[in-house]
Motif scaffolding. Structure first.
Motif, PDB file in Angstrom:
ATOM      1  N   ASN A   1       2.497  -3.146  23.577  1.00  0.00           N
ATOM      2  CA  ASN A   1       1.691  -2.191  22.814  1.00  0.00           C
ATOM      3  C   ASN A   1       0.224  -2.501  23.021  1.00  0.00           C
ATOM      4  N   ARG A   2      -0.643  -1.585  22.631  1.00  0.00           N
ATOM      5  CA  ARG A   2      -2.073  -1.855  22.668  1.00  0.00           C
ATOM      6  C   ARG A   2      -2.399  -3.030  21.750  1.00  0.00           C
ATOM      7  N   PHE A   3      -3.358  -3.815  22.160  1.00  0.00           N
ATOM      8  CA  PHE A   3      -3.682  -5.054  21.454  1.00  0.00           C
ATOM      9  C   PHE A   3      -4.021  -4.790  19.990  1.00  0.00           C
ATOM     10  N   GLY A   4      -3.366  -5.562  19.107  1.00  0.00           N
ATOM     11  CA  GLY A   4      -3.640  -5.486  17.687  1.00  0.00           C
ATOM     12  C   GLY A   4      -2.857  -4.435  16.941  1.00  0.00           C
ATOM     13  N   ARG A   5      -2.099  -3.584  17.660  1.00  0.00           N
ATOM     14  CA  ARG A   5      -1.396  -2.485  17.014  1.00  0.00           C
ATOM     15  C   ARG A   5       0.055  -2.875  16.699  1.00  0.00           C
ATOM     16  N   VAL A   6       0.804  -1.911  16.196  1.00  0.00           N
ATOM     17  CA  VAL A   6       2.185  -2.159  15.768  1.00  0.00           C
ATOM     18  C   VAL A   6       3.074  -2.429  16.985  1.00  0.00           C
TER      19      VAL A   6
ATOM     20  N   ALA B   1      12.730  -6.738   8.065  1.00  0.00           N
ATOM     21  CA  ALA B   1      12.099  -7.142   9.324  1.00  0.00           C
ATOM     22  C   ALA B   1      12.577  -6.271  10.476  1.00  0.00           C
ATOM     23  N   GLN B   2      13.867  -5.980  10.502  1.00  0.00           N
ATOM     24  CA  GLN B   2      14.438  -5.223  11.617  1.00  0.00           C
ATOM     25  C   GLN B   2      13.845  -3.814  11.714  1.00  0.00           C
ATOM     26  N   GLN B   3      13.513  -3.215  10.581  1.00  0.00           N
ATOM     27  CA  GLN B   3      13.025  -1.833  10.606  1.00  0.00           C
ATOM     28  C   GLN B   3      11.519  -1.703  10.396  1.00  0.00           C
ATOM     29  N   LEU B   4      10.829  -2.803  10.076  1.00  0.00           N
ATOM     30  CA  LEU B   4       9.441  -2.727   9.614  1.00  0.00           C
ATOM     31  C   LEU B   4       8.535  -1.977  10.578  1.00  0.00           C
ATOM     32  N   PHE B   5       8.484  -2.403  11.836  1.00  0.00           N
ATOM     33  CA  PHE B   5       7.547  -1.790  12.770  1.00  0.00           C
ATOM     34  C   PHE B   5       7.926  -0.344  13.087  1.00  0.00           C
ATOM     35  N   ALA B   6       9.227  -0.052  13.125  1.00  0.00           N
ATOM     36  CA  ALA B   6       9.653   1.335  13.349  1.00  0.00           C
ATOM     37  C   ALA B   6       9.221   2.224  12.187  1.00  0.00           C
ATOM     38  N   VAL B   7       9.298   1.698  10.964  1.00  0.00           N
ATOM     39  CA  VAL B   7       8.858   2.462   9.795  1.00  0.00           C
ATOM     40  C   VAL B   7       7.357   2.744   9.874  1.00  0.00           C
TER      41      VAL B   7
ATOM     42  N   GLU C   1       8.855 -14.762   4.416  1.00  0.00           N
ATOM     43  CA  GLU C   1       7.560 -15.218   4.916  1.00  0.00           C
ATOM     44  C   GLU C   1       7.118 -14.473   6.173  1.00  0.00           C
ATOM     45  N   GLY C   2       8.053 -14.218   7.105  1.00  0.00           N
ATOM     46  CA  GLY C   2       7.686 -13.510   8.323  1.00  0.00           C
ATOM     47  C   GLY C   2       7.227 -12.092   8.050  1.00  0.00           C
ATOM     48  N   VAL C   3       7.930 -11.373   7.173  1.00  0.00           N
ATOM     49  CA  VAL C   3       7.548 -10.004   6.822  1.00  0.00           C
ATOM     50  C   VAL C   3       6.206 -10.007   6.098  1.00  0.00           C
ATOM     51  N   ARG C   4       6.029 -10.934   5.168  1.00  0.00           N
ATOM     52  CA  ARG C   4       4.752 -11.020   4.438  1.00  0.00           C
ATOM     53  C   ARG C   4       3.595 -11.256   5.406  1.00  0.00           C
ATOM     54  N   ASP C   5       3.798 -12.142   6.375  1.00  0.00           N
ATOM     55  CA  ASP C   5       2.750 -12.447   7.351  1.00  0.00           C
ATOM     56  C   ASP C   5       2.356 -11.196   8.129  1.00  0.00           C
ATOM     57  N   ARG C   6       3.341 -10.423   8.628  1.00  0.00           N
ATOM     58  CA  ARG C   6       3.016  -9.239   9.417  1.00  0.00           C
ATOM     59  C   ARG C   6       2.296  -8.191   8.575  1.00  0.00           C
ATOM     60  N   LEU C   7       2.739  -7.998   7.339  1.00  0.00           N
ATOM     61  CA  LEU C   7       2.102  -7.003   6.483  1.00  0.00           C
ATOM     62  C   LEU C   7       0.700  -7.437   6.059  1.00  0.00           C
ATOM     63  N   ARG C   8       0.525  -8.724   5.796  1.00  0.00           N
ATOM     64  CA  ARG C   8      -0.809  -9.208   5.423  1.00  0.00           C
ATOM     65  C   ARG C   8      -1.801  -8.970   6.566  1.00  0.00           C
ATOM     66  N   ARG C   9      -1.389  -9.246   7.791  1.00  0.00           N
ATOM     67  CA  ARG C   9      -2.285  -9.038   8.933  1.00  0.00           C
ATOM     68  C   ARG C   9      -2.508  -7.547   9.201  1.00  0.00           C
ATOM     69  N   ALA C  10      -1.452  -6.742   8.988  1.00  0.00           N
ATOM     70  CA  ALA C  10      -1.595  -5.300   9.178  1.00  0.00           C
ATOM     71  C   ALA C  10      -2.576  -4.691   8.181  1.00  0.00           C
ATOM     72  N   ALA C  11      -2.679  -5.315   7.007  1.00  0.00           N
ATOM     73  CA  ALA C  11      -3.565  -4.801   5.960  1.00  0.00           C
ATOM     74  C   ALA C  11      -4.981  -5.354   6.051  1.00  0.00           C
ATOM     75  N   ALA C  12      -5.196  -6.355   6.905  1.00  0.00           N
ATOM     76  CA  ALA C  12      -6.508  -7.021   6.960  1.00  0.00           C
ATOM     77  C   ALA C  12      -7.592  -6.100   7.513  1.00  0.00           C
TER      78      ALA C  12
END
Length: 333
Positions: free
Chosen positions: A149-154, A292-298, A322-333
Motif C-alpha cells: 500500500n502507499r506509505f502510511g496508509r491502511v 484484527a482479521q477484519q480491521l483494515f478491510a473495515v 494490544e495489536g489492535v490498539r496499537d494499529r488504531l492509535r497510530r491510525a488516529a495520530a
C-alpha cells in the motif's frame, strides 16, 4: 494482474518476475506484501518508489525457513533461536544483526535486518520456488516485502485491495483474505535482550514464555532501538479522520448530531443508535482476533463509502487487544 496463487503456474510466473527484478503482490497470513528480491538494491528501490516510502525506513525480509538466517544474519542469539523454533513459520519478525554485504537497501542502511518466515501456503510456495529455482536460474534467498500500500496508509488484506491501491500492471498472487489481518509482532534481538518494537498476534506472554525472560520495551535499554517497519507514530491511516472514543462518548456524539449526521462511520463493540440513516454503523467483534482479521478491510470499506469521519470504540486495555490498539492509535495520530 491478479493470478490464483494456489496454481503452480502462477507461482512459477511470479518467481520469474522476481528474478527479473520486478515486484510481486504477495499474500501472507498478516497482510499482503509488495515483494522484491531482498539482495537486489535496484528491485528494492522500486518498492520504496512504488510505496512512496523513505529509503531509510527498513523493509522486513521474508524467508522460506530458518535455514536462510545464515545468509542474512551475522549472529542469532539463543533467545532468538528459541523464538524461531516456537513461532516460525508465523507472524513474528526478528530484528537481527545483518551480515555485511547482504540486503543493505532492504535494511534501510542499518547494520540490522528484520526477518520473518510467513505461514501462508502461497507465500511459502513462492519463497521455496525462489530459493530453489530451475537449473540455470538465479536463486533468491529472501523477499523484502512491506505491506502493499502507499506509505502510511491502511494495509491491504485481499488481492483486490492491492490492485486498487497499486494498479493493474502489478502481478498479484491471490491467496484469499488474510487470516491474521494485522502486521507481525516485531522483536528486536540486537541488544542482548528481547525488546518489543511492535505488538501483533503473538503476545508478550507467549514471547516471554519461550524466551524465559521479561520482554523489554524499546526505551528500557540505553542503546537506541533500530528503525523498524510500522513503528512511526502516525501509520495505518485511512483517508477519513479516525478518532478513538469510549462507548458513552460515541452515543453522546450520535445523539448530539441527531438526524442531520452524515459522512460518518462508527465501528464499535457496544450496540449504538443513530437517528440518521446516513451514519454507517458497523459492529466490532467482541473477540480481539476476529477484530484484527477484519480491521483494515473495515477501514478501507469506510473510505470506499466516502465518509469523512470514523469513530471507533477504544478496544479493551488487555494483552490480547494490544495489536489492535496499537494499529488504531497510530491510525488516529
Amino acid at each position: 494482474m491478479i493470478l490464483d496463487g494456489h496454481l503452480p503456474d502462477s507461482i512459477a510466473q511470479a518467481a520469474r518476475a522476481l528474478r527479473s527484478g520486478a515486484l510481486v503482490g504477495l499474500p501472507t497470513e498478516t497482510v499482503y506484501g509488495l515483494a522484491a528480491d531482498a539482495d537486489s538494491d535496484a528491485a528494492v528501490a522500486q518498492v520504496f518508489a512504488s510505496k512512496g516510502r523513505p529509503s531509510d525506513h527498513p523493509l522486513i525480509v521474508h524467508v522460506a525457513s530458518a535455514d536462510a538466517l545464515q545468509h542474512f544474519a551475522r549472529e542469532v542469539p539463543d533467545f532468538a533461536q528459541a523464538l524461531v523454533r516456537a513461532f516460525w513459520p508465523g507472524p513474528l519478525t526478528l530484528i537481527l544483526p545483518r551480515r555485511a554485504g547482504v540486503a543493505a537497501a532492504a535494511a534501510g542502511g542499518q547494520d540490522s535486518i528484520g526477518l520473518r518466515c510467513p505461514a501462508h501456503p502461497v507465500a511459502q510456495a513462492l519463497l521455496a520456488a525462489c530459493a530453489a529455482p530451475p537449473p540455470g536460474e538465479r536463486a533468491i534467498a529472501g523477499l523484502a516485502a512491506p505491506s502493499a500500500n502507499r506509505f502510511g496508509r491502511v494495509s491491504p488484506t485481499t488481492a483486490q485491495h492491492v490492485q486498487d491501491e497499486l494498479g493493474r500492471e502489478l502481478l498479484v498472487l491471490d491467496g484469499g483474505a488474510c487470516a491474521v489481518g494485522i502486521e507481525s509482532t516485531i522483536v528486536d534481538c540486537t541488544r542482548g535482550a528481547p525488546v518489543l518494537l511492535r505488538p501483533g498476534a503473538i503476545t508478550r506472554a507467549q514471547i516471554e514464555a519461550v524466551c524465559e525472560r521479561k520482554l523489554r520495551l524499546k526505551d528500557d535499554l540505553p542503546d537506541p532501538a533500530p528503525r523498524a517497519s510500522g513503528t512511526l507514530e502516525s501509520h495505518y491511516a485511512p483517508e477519513a479522520k479516525l478518532r478513538l472514543m469510549d462507548a458513552r462518548a460515541l452515543q453522546t456524539g450520535l445523539d448530539l448530531l441527531g438526524a442531520e449526521a452524515a459522512h460518518l462511520a462508527v465501528y464499535a463493540r457496544t450496540p449504538l443508535k443513530s437517528a440518521s440513516s446516513r451514519v454507517l454503523l458497523r459492529r466490532m467483534p467482541d473477540d480481539a482476533e476476529a477484530t484484527a482479521q477484519q480491521l483494515f478491510a473495515v477501514l478501507r470499506g469506510f473510505d470506499d463509502a466516502a465518509v469523512r469521519l470514523i469513530w471507533v470504540e477504544t478496544p479493551p486495555d488487555t494483552p490480547k487487544w494490544e495489536g489492535v490498539r496499537d494499529r488504531l492509535r497510530r491510525a488516529a495520530a
